[in-house]
Design a protein around this motif. Structure first.
Motif, PDB file in Angstrom:
ATOM      1  N   GLY A  54     -10.429  -1.404  12.879  1.00 21.91           N
ATOM      2  CA  GLY A  54      -9.970  -0.901  14.164  1.00 21.91           C
ATOM      3  C   GLY A  54      -8.665  -0.141  14.131  1.00 21.91           C
ATOM      4  N   LYS A  55      -8.102   0.039  12.930  1.00 21.59           N
ATOM      5  CA  LYS A  55      -6.798   0.706  12.855  1.00 21.59           C
ATOM      6  C   LYS A  55      -6.800   1.842  11.834  1.00 21.59           C
ATOM      7  N   ASN A  56      -7.927   2.549  11.769  1.00 21.40           N
ATOM      8  CA  ASN A  56      -8.054   3.644  10.799  1.00 21.40           C
ATOM      9  C   ASN A  56      -7.005   4.725  10.991  1.00 21.40           C
ATOM     10  N   ASP A  57      -6.658   5.009  12.249  1.00 20.84           N
ATOM     11  CA  ASP A  57      -5.657   6.046  12.512  1.00 20.84           C
ATOM     12  C   ASP A  57      -4.300   5.685  11.909  1.00 20.84           C
ATOM     13  N   LEU A  58      -3.988   4.400  11.894  1.00 15.20           N
ATOM     14  CA  LEU A  58      -2.703   3.952  11.352  1.00 15.20           C
ATOM     15  C   LEU A  58      -2.709   3.889   9.832  1.00 15.20           C
ATOM     16  N   THR A  59      -3.871   3.577   9.255  1.00 17.72           N
ATOM     17  CA  THR A  59      -3.919   3.334   7.809  1.00 17.72           C
ATOM     18  C   THR A  59      -4.262   4.571   6.984  1.00 17.72           C
ATOM     19  N   MET A  60      -4.680   5.656   7.635  1.00 20.56           N
ATOM     20  CA  MET A  60      -5.121   6.849   6.902  1.00 20.56           C
ATOM     21  C   MET A  60      -4.099   7.339   5.885  1.00 20.56           C
ATOM     22  N   LYS A  61      -2.824   7.281   6.247  1.00 19.81           N
ATOM     23  CA  LYS A  61      -1.776   7.826   5.383  1.00 19.81           C
ATOM     24  C   LYS A  61      -1.018   6.741   4.611  1.00 19.81           C
ATOM     25  N   LEU A  62      -1.543   5.511   4.672  1.00 19.35           N
ATOM     26  CA  LEU A  62      -0.865   4.412   3.991  1.00 19.35           C
ATOM     27  C   LEU A  62      -1.530   4.103   2.655  1.00 19.35           C
ATOM     28  N   ASN A  63      -0.725   3.790   1.674  1.00 18.63           N
ATOM     29  CA  ASN A  63      -1.223   3.409   0.359  1.00 18.63           C
ATOM     30  C   ASN A  63      -0.236   2.423  -0.249  1.00 18.63           C
ATOM     31  N   ILE A  64      -0.779   1.384  -0.875  1.00 16.16           N
ATOM     32  CA  ILE A  64       0.089   0.336  -1.417  1.00 16.16           C
ATOM     33  C   ILE A  64       0.985   0.861  -2.536  1.00 16.16           C
ATOM     34  N   ARG A  65       0.636   2.014  -3.077  1.00 11.29           N
ATOM     35  CA  ARG A  65       1.481   2.616  -4.116  1.00 11.29           C
ATOM     36  C   ARG A  65       2.728   3.274  -3.520  1.00 11.29           C
ATOM     37  N   THR A  66       2.613   3.734  -2.275  1.00 17.13           N
ATOM     38  CA  THR A  66       3.723   4.463  -1.648  1.00 17.13           C
ATOM     39  C   THR A  66       4.401   3.675  -0.536  1.00 17.13           C
ATOM     40  N   HIS A  67       3.752   2.607  -0.074  1.00 19.95           N
ATOM     41  CA  HIS A  67       4.316   1.776   0.987  1.00 19.95           C
ATOM     42  C   HIS A  67       4.258   0.315   0.534  1.00 19.95           C
ATOM     43  N   SER A  68       5.333  -0.418   0.739  1.00 20.88           N
ATOM     44  CA  SER A  68       5.332  -1.835   0.383  1.00 20.88           C
ATOM     45  C   SER A  68       4.404  -2.601   1.321  1.00 20.88           C
ATOM     46  N   LEU A  69       3.959  -3.765   0.868  1.00 23.47           N
ATOM     47  CA  LEU A  69       3.112  -4.609   1.708  1.00 23.47           C
ATOM     48  C   LEU A  69       3.833  -4.937   3.012  1.00 23.47           C
ATOM     49  N   GLN A  70       5.123  -5.257   2.925  1.00 26.10           N
ATOM     50  CA  GLN A  70       5.894  -5.578   4.116  1.00 26.10           C
ATOM     51  C   GLN A  70       5.896  -4.420   5.109  1.00 26.10           C
ATOM     52  N   ASN A  71       6.084  -3.193   4.601  1.00 28.15           N
ATOM     53  CA  ASN A  71       6.136  -2.025   5.476  1.00 28.15           C
ATOM     54  C   ASN A  71       4.783  -1.749   6.117  1.00 28.15           C
ATOM     55  N   ILE A  72       3.704  -1.931   5.340  1.00 33.23           N
ATOM     56  CA  ILE A  72       2.356  -1.723   5.876  1.00 33.23           C
ATOM     57  C   ILE A  72       2.074  -2.698   7.018  1.00 33.23           C
ATOM     58  N   LEU A  73       2.446  -3.952   6.836  1.00 39.74           N
ATOM     59  CA  LEU A  73       2.227  -4.944   7.885  1.00 39.74           C
ATOM     60  C   LEU A  73       3.094  -4.646   9.109  1.00 39.74           C
ATOM     61  N   LYS A  74       4.301  -4.197   8.884  1.00 35.29           N
ATOM     62  CA  LYS A  74       5.195  -3.852   9.994  1.00 35.29           C
ATOM     63  C   LYS A  74       4.611  -2.713  10.824  1.00 35.29           C
TER      64      LYS A  74
END
Length: 354
Positions: free
Chosen positions: A325-345
């Motif tokens: 349900g959050k594809n729009d938010l996750t499209m540009k996120l990657n665990i290589r470029t964003h920390s787990l903490q930042n992704i959850l935030k």
């Protein structure tokens, strides 16, 4: 872990050792003693509710759950059984819950109790074992002491993964895999890791080739005293077969301890109701010598108990993120470029409930 929780862990570990010995001698008495222990250390409402529910289920003296626990204690490597159950029951669902809630309050976002790694795609730019290890370490700093892996047919990748997971000795892991990957060398690595449960792909309806592979894999895992079970996808087309005696007996014949059921889609209202009734009866009457888990619903139920929201997150082999349900938010996120903490935030802000 801090000193307080480490001390409690050692106390419970001693009691669990005694509990396992008691179960070997007298399964029903030993199980009840362990439930008393769990209830004693349960400090929160949801923990006490859990132990109360289990007591109700086991009030039926003929429940096959007694046979299941006896089977596990007699046929799973005791060090593996002890460490896996302690990591899941204490580190994840007790200490981890407290840590998650503290971190959520401090950070202002939700935190899942487990992370799903979906490595079944054919990406060439796969995360390394070192990448995965760092994600697990970041998760542990927030109270996440469980990981779920879906892996492809590459046996070398599986070997490397098992060796890496062994180093995360305070966590428990479920590894979902094709049965063809199982060999004696793999089974030995699983036991040596001490914190891994294996989940074999079981087709539904059964295909002869898959049935043969599952039986061969289960025999190897059983002989090496591994903790293992099966998983099957369900949908409108096969859910009636999933609820049939043929399917359930096939699982029992593999001598596993659990069966995960993973929903692909279920849109027919009548079938939804039948499946819900089936799950209730399967769990609370103790009809089978294995425990049934409805993958998405049960993971969400634990999340909601801890955080009041579904916190499901999966990481693909190329590092991309999937949050339903959050594809729009996750499209540009990657665990290589964003920390787990930042992704959850960014994707799981804490909602204030009145």
């Amino acid at each position: 872990m801090d000193k307080k929780w480490g001390s409690i862990y050692r106390i419970i570990e001693t009691a669990v050792n005694k509990g396992i010995r008691d179960i070997k001698e007298n399964p029903k008495r030993g199980i009840r003693n362990l439930l008393d222990l769990g209830n004693y250390f349960a400090s929160k409402y949801f923990q006490k509710t859990f132990f109360h529910t289990v007591r109700q289920i086991l009030s039926n003296e003929s429940s096959l759950y007694y046979d299941l626990v006896s089977h596990i204690v007699h046929n799973v490597d005791l060090d593996l059984l002890k460490h896996f159950s302690m990591n899941l029951g204490y580190n994840s669902w007790t200490y981890g819950v407290e840590k998650i809630r503290e971190e959520e309050e401090k950070r202002g976002h939700n935190i899942p109790w487990t992370i799903v790694f979906d490595f079944t795609d054919k990406s060439e730019n796969k995360l390394s074992e070192n990448d995965i290890s760092k994600i697990l370490e970041n998760g542990q700093s927030m109270g996440i002491f469980c990981g779920i892996f879906f892996i492809d047919e590459n046996q070398d990748h599986l070997k490397s993964l098992l060796k890496m997971l062994k180093s995360h000795k305070n966590s428990s892991f479920f590894v979902f895999l094709p049965p063809e990957l199982i060999a004696n060398e793999i089974a030995r690595l699983i036991v040596e890791a001490g914190n891994v449960a294996v989940v074999l792909t079981l087709d539904a309806p059964a295909r002869e080739e898959n049935s043969i592979s599952c039986k061969k894999a289960a025999d190897i895992l059983f002989e090496n005293k591994c903790l293992y079970g099966t998983y099957s996808d369900y949908n409108d087309d096969n859910v009636e077969y999933i609820m049939s005696d043929n399917y359930l007996m096939q699982i029992e014949n593999l001598c596993g301890s659990f069966a995960f059921l993973i929903r692909e889609s279920l849109n027919d209202t009548g079938k939804k109701e039948l499946f819900s009734q089936f799950m209730q009866e399967a769990r609370y009457t103790g009809k089978y010598r294995f425990f049934i888990v409805d993958f998405y619903d049960d993971l969400a139920s634990i999340d909601k108990t801890i955080s009041m929201d579904n916190c499901f997150i999966s990481i693909k082999s190329n590092g991309s993120i999937n949050i339903p349900g959050k594809n729009d938010l996750t499209m540009k996120l990657n665990i290589r470029t964003h920390s787990l903490q930042n992704i959850l935030k960014l994707t799981m802000p804490k909602i204030k409930y009145v």
